[in-house]
Motif scaffolding. Structure first.
Motif, PDB file in Angstrom:
ATOM      1  N   SER A 138      14.999  35.170 -14.763  1.00 35.95           N
ATOM      2  CA  SER A 138      13.624  34.994 -15.207  1.00 35.95           C
ATOM      3  C   SER A 138      13.086  33.690 -14.648  1.00 35.95           C
ATOM      4  CB  SER A 138      13.543  34.975 -16.744  1.00 35.95           C
ATOM      5  OG  SER A 138      14.294  33.878 -17.263  1.00 35.95           O
ATOM      6  N   GLY A 177      19.891  45.646 -12.407  1.00 33.80           N
ATOM      7  CA  GLY A 177      19.030  44.586 -12.910  1.00 33.80           C
ATOM      8  C   GLY A 177      19.033  43.355 -12.028  1.00 33.80           C
ATOM      9  N   ALA A 226       8.459  35.157 -10.233  1.00 30.75           N
ATOM     10  CA  ALA A 226       8.952  35.824 -11.437  1.00 30.75           C
ATOM     11  C   ALA A 226       9.506  37.205 -11.109  1.00 30.75           C
ATOM     12  CB  ALA A 226       7.835  35.932 -12.469  1.00 30.75           C
ATOM     13  N   ASP A 227       8.855  37.917 -10.175  1.00 37.28           N
ATOM     14  CA  ASP A 227       9.319  39.235  -9.769  1.00 37.28           C
ATOM     15  C   ASP A 227      10.688  39.146  -9.095  1.00 37.28           C
ATOM     16  OD1 ASP A 227       9.159  41.975  -9.519  1.00 37.28           O
ATOM     17  OD2 ASP A 227       8.167  41.890  -7.579  1.00 37.28           O
ATOM     18  N   ARG A 233      13.357  38.428 -11.823  1.00 38.04           N
ATOM     19  CA  ARG A 233      13.714  39.629 -12.589  1.00 38.04           C
ATOM     20  C   ARG A 233      14.561  40.590 -11.777  1.00 38.04           C
ATOM     21  NH1 ARG A 233       8.368  38.916 -14.692  1.00 38.04           N
ATOM     22  NH2 ARG A 233       7.520  40.180 -12.989  1.00 38.04           N
TER      23      ARG A 233
END
Length: 436
Positions: free
Chosen positions: A416, A196, A407-408, A411
């Protein structure tokens, strides 16, 4: 309501909850069985032993009260019953019974003695070896001293000690087995958390069948996501590369036209080139480079310095010391640059700050522009979304990918991108949260 109050005191980790599930029933069962056994076994033994002593002392009371020579009779019966007896003054009798608070059978002994001996004045149990009692007879007050083991079973606390020690030993063994069962789950969690955050942690399914199935599903999911990212990158990179050739031919052809006809067309070609560059940048996303230990303060300071050299009004705000953090430096740099470009496009001034928490790093970019209404902030993070009607464009148009790229990247680092209102400048505040 009770469970909601109790929930805040429950362990948060899987180890803690598993240990609680293991230990709570075992300890509770041991305590209940131990107390019930002691109450039943030791109480019964104490009653039987005390009853025998009560019969002897009752006979001694009756014999001494009726004897013509009480002193002689008292001595004879004391030797026969193995009891140390003597006459004492009445004023030496204690006013109340005495015993230690931790003596498990003291109350039962005193209760049986008082119930069986009408003339019993007081009882003292100073320790687990002696019993002293004062008995009122017809010839006077008799002080009797007996061994404690004649009234109750010796050392009842030893059973509790044995149960506690044995329970702790068995709990330790159970915890070792439990740790071996939970270790594969912990490793799966580490691998998922690392993925993640954009890192590829080696992982091999292990443990019980259910854990192995979850691990295999995670590996399949990770492989599919990586293939998807790779295919997206290759597709957009190929499209962007193929479009550059006709654009180059267009620029060469336009260079032969008159200046009046050439300038509007060149602006269109330049805009198309910027759009292609933005598509290519979006296609790379956060997949560029491997995560490494970098110093966020140095990256942000260098970005601000580069923009300042280009004449952009960007300054460094509050910067907290973070120490080295594992990040994809190139991707994070691109995300911060996009946020700054977005800020100075719609405003005249931008301020970049760094704040930290125990588990995350936040890079904030604030501007003095018109901002974004709260109901439109979620749409602003979507690719190819432009909110031009809501914001005045001072310095050219974009293609709606700047915030989406940031934002990508966030993540991909387990964080975020959050949009809000700048309290200091009154415009937009973009917080790029990255996992540490």
């Amino acid at each position: 309501m009770f469970f909601a109050w109790l929930k805040q005191y429950m362990p948060r980790s899987l180890y803690g909850r598993a240990a609680l599930i293991l230990l709570l029933p075992v300890v509770s069962l041991q305590l209940i069985v131990s107390v019930a056994f002691i109450q039943r076994h030791f109480a019964t033994v104490t009653e039987q032993l005390t009853s025998a002593v009560v019969l002897e002392l009752a006979y001694l009371d009756e014999a001494v009260s009726q004897a013509e020579a009480p002193q002689t009779t008292l001595r004879a019966l004391g030797r026969a019953f193995d009891v140390g007896v003597r006459f004492v003054p009445a004023d030496t009798v204690p006013e109340a019974d005495a015993y230690s608070w931790f003596d498990l059978t003291a109350r039962r002994v005193m209760s049986e003695l008082h119930a069986g001996l009408d003339g019993l004045a007081a009882v003292a149990l100073p320790d687990d070896r002696r019993v002293v009692l004062w008995l009122e007879t017809g010839a006077g007050v008799v002080e009797a001293r007996l061994r404690r083991d004649r009234l109750s079973a010796p050392n009842p606390h030893q059973l509790l000690v044995i149960i506690v020690v044995l329970g702790a030993f068995l709990s330790l063994i159970s915890f070792l087995f439990l740790r071996n069962q939970l270790r594969p789950i912990y490793r799966l969690g580490q691998a998922a958390e690392a993925f993640g955050k954009g890192r590829h942690l080696p992982y091999k399914p292990a443990g019980a069948n259910e854990v192995r199935a979850a691990g295999a599903a995670f590996l399949d999911m990770r492989a599919r996501i990586e293939r998807h990212i790779e295919q997206r990158t290759l597709m957009l990179s190929g499209v962007s590369h193929d479009l550059r050739t006709p654009l180059t031919r267009l620029k060469l052809g336009l260079s032969m036209l008159d200046s009046d006809e050439r300038e509007p067309l060149e602006r269109d070609v330049e805009e198309m080139k910027q759009m292609i560059d933005a598509f290519l940048e979006f296609s790379r996303g956060a997949a560029e480079g491997e995560a490494e230990r970098v110093e966020p303060r140095q990256i942000v300071a260098q970005i601000v310095e580069d923009f300042a050299r280009m004449g952009v009004n960007v300054e460094l705000g509050v910067v907290e010391e973070t120490g080295p953090v594992r990040l994809r430096g190139a991707a994070v740099r691109r995300a911060i640059e996009n946020l700054i470009r977005n800020a100075v496009r719609y405003g005249n001034r931008a301020v970049v700050s760094i704040t930290t928490t125990e588990r995350s790093l936040c890079v904030s970019v604030e501007d003095d522009g018109p901002g974004i209404p709260e109901e439109h902030r979620a749409d602003a993070l979507r690719p190819f979304t432009r909110l031009d009607p809501g914001r005045n464009q001072n310095r050219g148009a974009g293609v709606g990918l700047g915030l989406a790229i940031a934002a990508d990247v966030a993540r991909a680092h387990g964080g975020s991108l959050r949009l809000g209102e700048s309290e200091a400048l009154g415009g937009l505040r973009a917080d790029l949260w990255l996992g540490r």
